[in-house]
Design a protein around this motif. Structure first.
Motif, PDB file in Angstrom:
ATOM      1  N   LEU A   1       0.891  -1.228  -0.146  1.00 55.18           N
ATOM      2  CA  LEU A   1       0.008   0.172   0.051  1.00 55.18           C
ATOM      3  C   LEU A   1       0.816   1.329  -0.018  1.00 55.18           C
ATOM      4  N   ASP A   2       1.720   1.430   0.667  1.00 51.36           N
ATOM      5  CA  ASP A   2       2.626   2.392   1.007  1.00 51.36           C
ATOM      6  C   ASP A   2       4.150   2.104   0.197  1.00 51.36           C
ATOM      7  N   CYS A   3       4.318   2.673  -0.817  1.00 51.30           N
ATOM      8  CA  CYS A   3       5.548   2.094  -1.538  1.00 51.30           C
ATOM      9  C   CYS A   3       6.835   2.427  -0.961  1.00 51.30           C
ATOM     10  N   GLU A   4       7.033   3.095  -0.128  1.00 53.85           N
ATOM     11  CA  GLU A   4       8.153   3.507   0.572  1.00 53.85           C
ATOM     12  C   GLU A   4       8.477   2.398   1.781  1.00 53.85           C
ATOM     13  N   LYS A   5       7.539   1.649   1.998  1.00 49.97           N
ATOM     14  CA  LYS A   5       7.686   0.429   3.272  1.00 49.97           C
ATOM     15  C   LYS A   5       7.762  -0.989   2.551  1.00 49.97           C
ATOM     16  N   ASP A   6       8.246  -1.972   3.200  1.00 53.90           N
ATOM     17  CA  ASP A   6       8.412  -3.129   2.954  1.00 53.90           C
ATOM     18  C   ASP A   6       7.015  -3.837   3.035  1.00 53.90           C
ATOM     19  N   TYR A   7       7.065  -5.051   2.773  1.00 53.58           N
ATOM     20  CA  TYR A   7       5.680  -5.854   2.739  1.00 53.58           C
ATOM     21  C   TYR A   7       5.533  -6.246   4.214  1.00 53.58           C
ATOM     22  N   SER A   8       4.214  -5.969   4.731  1.00 52.66           N
ATOM     23  CA  SER A   8       3.901  -6.282   6.219  1.00 52.66           C
ATOM     24  C   SER A   8       2.354  -6.517   5.990  1.00 52.66           C
ATOM     25  N   GLU A   9       1.931  -7.275   7.296  1.00 49.23           N
ATOM     26  CA  GLU A   9       0.485  -7.515   7.376  1.00 49.23           C
ATOM     27  C   GLU A   9      -0.316  -6.202   7.013  1.00 49.23           C
ATOM     28  N   LYS A  10       0.044  -4.927   7.655  1.00 49.17           N
ATOM     29  CA  LYS A  10      -0.608  -3.737   7.442  1.00 49.17           C
ATOM     30  C   LYS A  10      -0.431  -2.947   6.197  1.00 49.17           C
ATOM     31  N   ASN A  11       0.817  -3.233   5.666  1.00 46.55           N
ATOM     32  CA  ASN A  11       1.238  -2.781   4.420  1.00 46.55           C
ATOM     33  C   ASN A  11       0.878  -3.443   3.046  1.00 46.55           C
ATOM     34  N   THR A  12       0.095  -4.430   3.229  1.00 47.07           N
ATOM     35  CA  THR A  12      -0.026  -5.418   2.199  1.00 47.07           C
ATOM     36  C   THR A  12      -1.556  -5.496   1.649  1.00 47.07           C
ATOM     37  N   ILE A  13      -1.773  -5.596   0.436  1.00 45.34           N
ATOM     38  CA  ILE A  13      -3.152  -6.129   0.064  1.00 45.34           C
ATOM     39  C   ILE A  13      -3.006  -7.121  -1.053  1.00 45.34           C
ATOM     40  N   PHE A  14      -3.912  -7.976  -1.225  1.00 43.60           N
ATOM     41  CA  PHE A  14      -4.290  -8.951  -2.344  1.00 43.60           C
ATOM     42  C   PHE A  14      -4.559  -8.218  -3.467  1.00 43.60           C
ATOM     43  N   ALA A  15      -3.986  -8.504  -4.611  1.00 44.40           N
ATOM     44  CA  ALA A  15      -4.321  -7.857  -5.726  1.00 44.40           C
ATOM     45  C   ALA A  15      -4.163  -8.897  -7.061  1.00 44.40           C
ATOM     46  N   THR A  16      -4.755  -8.544  -8.347  1.00 44.87           N
ATOM     47  CA  THR A  16      -4.442  -9.503  -9.272  1.00 44.87           C
ATOM     48  C   THR A  16      -3.093  -8.827  -9.896  1.00 44.87           C
ATOM     49  N   ARG A  17      -2.457  -9.796 -10.533  1.00 49.80           N
ATOM     50  CA  ARG A  17      -0.977  -9.583 -11.029  1.00 49.80           C
ATOM     51  C   ARG A  17      -0.972  -8.252 -11.931  1.00 49.80           C
ATOM     52  N   ILE A  18      -2.138  -8.061 -12.806  1.00 49.75           N
ATOM     53  CA  ILE A  18      -2.083  -7.012 -13.600  1.00 49.75           C
ATOM     54  C   ILE A  18      -2.122  -5.613 -12.903  1.00 49.75           C
ATOM     55  N   GLN A  19      -2.923  -5.806 -11.749  1.00 52.92           N
ATOM     56  CA  GLN A  19      -2.798  -4.480 -11.051  1.00 52.92           C
ATOM     57  C   GLN A  19      -1.485  -4.264 -10.344  1.00 52.92           C
ATOM     58  N   PHE A  20      -0.798  -5.394  -9.685  1.00 52.71           N
ATOM     59  CA  PHE A  20       0.498  -5.107  -9.412  1.00 52.71           C
ATOM     60  C   PHE A  20       1.363  -4.818 -10.313  1.00 52.71           C
ATOM     61  N   PHE A  21       1.420  -5.182 -11.584  1.00 56.30           N
ATOM     62  CA  PHE A  21       2.321  -4.733 -12.690  1.00 56.30           C
ATOM     63  C   PHE A  21       1.833  -3.297 -13.015  1.00 56.30           C
ATOM     64  N   ALA A  22       0.547  -2.935 -13.158  1.00 57.71           N
ATOM     65  CA  ALA A  22       0.352  -1.336 -13.438  1.00 57.71           C
ATOM     66  C   ALA A  22       0.887  -0.543 -12.389  1.00 57.71           C
ATOM     67  N   VAL A  23       0.402  -0.775 -11.122  1.00 56.86           N
ATOM     68  CA  VAL A  23       0.951   0.139  -9.988  1.00 56.86           C
ATOM     69  C   VAL A  23       2.539   0.105 -10.060  1.00 56.86           C
ATOM     70  N   GLU A  24       2.969  -1.000  -9.707  1.00 56.11           N
ATOM     71  CA  GLU A  24       4.565  -0.970  -9.732  1.00 56.11           C
ATOM     72  C   GLU A  24       5.334  -0.336 -10.845  1.00 56.11           C
ATOM     73  N   ILE A  25       4.863  -0.817 -12.078  1.00 60.02           N
ATOM     74  CA  ILE A  25       5.386   0.014 -13.371  1.00 60.02           C
ATOM     75  C   ILE A  25       5.262   1.554 -13.268  1.00 60.02           C
ATOM     76  N   ALA A  26       4.167   2.058 -12.777  1.00 63.54           N
ATOM     77  CA  ALA A  26       3.991   3.447 -12.489  1.00 63.54           C
ATOM     78  C   ALA A  26       5.004   3.989 -11.285  1.00 63.54           C
ATOM     79  N   ARG A  27       5.019   3.168 -10.322  1.00 61.00           N
ATOM     80  CA  ARG A  27       5.911   3.761  -9.290  1.00 61.00           C
ATOM     81  C   ARG A  27       7.219   3.649  -9.735  1.00 61.00           C
ATOM     82  N   ASN A  28       7.649   2.839 -10.493  1.00 55.79           N
ATOM     83  CA  ASN A  28       8.901   2.682 -10.950  1.00 55.79           C
ATOM     84  C   ASN A  28       9.238   4.050 -11.980  1.00 55.79           C
ATOM     85  N   ARG A  29       8.544   3.917 -12.754  1.00 55.98           N
ATOM     86  CA  ARG A  29       8.797   5.274 -13.642  1.00 55.98           C
ATOM     87  C   ARG A  29       8.429   6.659 -13.207  1.00 55.98           C
ATOM     88  N   GLU A  30       7.767   6.843 -12.174  1.00 56.87           N
ATOM     89  CA  GLU A  30       7.404   7.921 -11.523  1.00 56.87           C
ATOM     90  C   GLU A  30       8.423   8.469 -10.258  1.00 56.87           C
TER      91      GLU A  30
END
Length: 166
Positions: free
Chosen positions: A123-152
């Motif tokens: 959820l918060d891209c500046e933090k590691d995966y944790s129970e409070k900072n993680t959500i279950f998503a589809t793979r394409i949602q993961f790709f879309a968000v993380e590609i944007a986070r990387n590029r931006e």
């Protein structure tokens, strides 16, 4: 993230058996808790690998799929104002969000392998995966968000914090 667990802890035969089981049609299982555990382990392993990747390689140079450009362009066309630095569960899970996400995701069916498989998303891209900072998503949602986070540049703090500790 600790690497003591996950698929590696199963050993080669266990990991091969898990991979085979996960490739079978879902209707073959019903609600088998062993399959749920294997899915969770697979998602955790994917998350661990990805976090290690953005921690050790400048994220702006990462290419996650062959279709990164198309995914990014379509994502930003549909989700112009989505705050990807700090996602909220409602950004992906509310009924209103699902109405927008569903057609976005479905356009990648047959183009992105396993586009609708479950994966973990921070959820918060500046933090590691944790129970409070993680959500279950589809793979394409993961790709879309993380590609944007990387590029931006939103994943840069993870890379820079790990780099400064070296």
């Amino acid at each position: 993230m600790a690497s003591d667990n996950g698929l590696a802890s199963l050993g080669p035969q266990g990991a091969a058996a898990a991979a085979h089981a996960l490739s079978l049609p879902a209707e073959d299982y019903g609600n088998d808790s062993r399959v749920e555990v294997m899915w969770a382990m697979k998602a955790y392993n994917h998350a661990e690998v990805y976090f290690n990747l953005i921690s050790s390689v400048d994220p702006k140079f990462l290419k996650l799929t062959k279709m990164d450009d198309k995914i990014y362009e379509s994502f930003r066309e549909v989700f112009k104002d989505l705050d990807i630095r700090l996602l909220r569960e409602d950004d992906l899970k509310s009924d209103k969000a699902k109405e927008v996400w569903r057609p976005f995701c479905n356009q990648f069916e047959g183009l992105v392998e396993d586009f609708n498989y479950g994966t973990l998303l921070r959820l918060d891209c500046e933090k590691d995966y944790s129970e409070k900072n993680t959500i279950f998503a589809t793979r394409i949602q993961f790709f879309a968000v993380e590609i944007a986070r990387n590029r931006e540049g939103y994943n840069n703090p993870v890379f820079l914090s790990r780099k400064s500790k070296s």
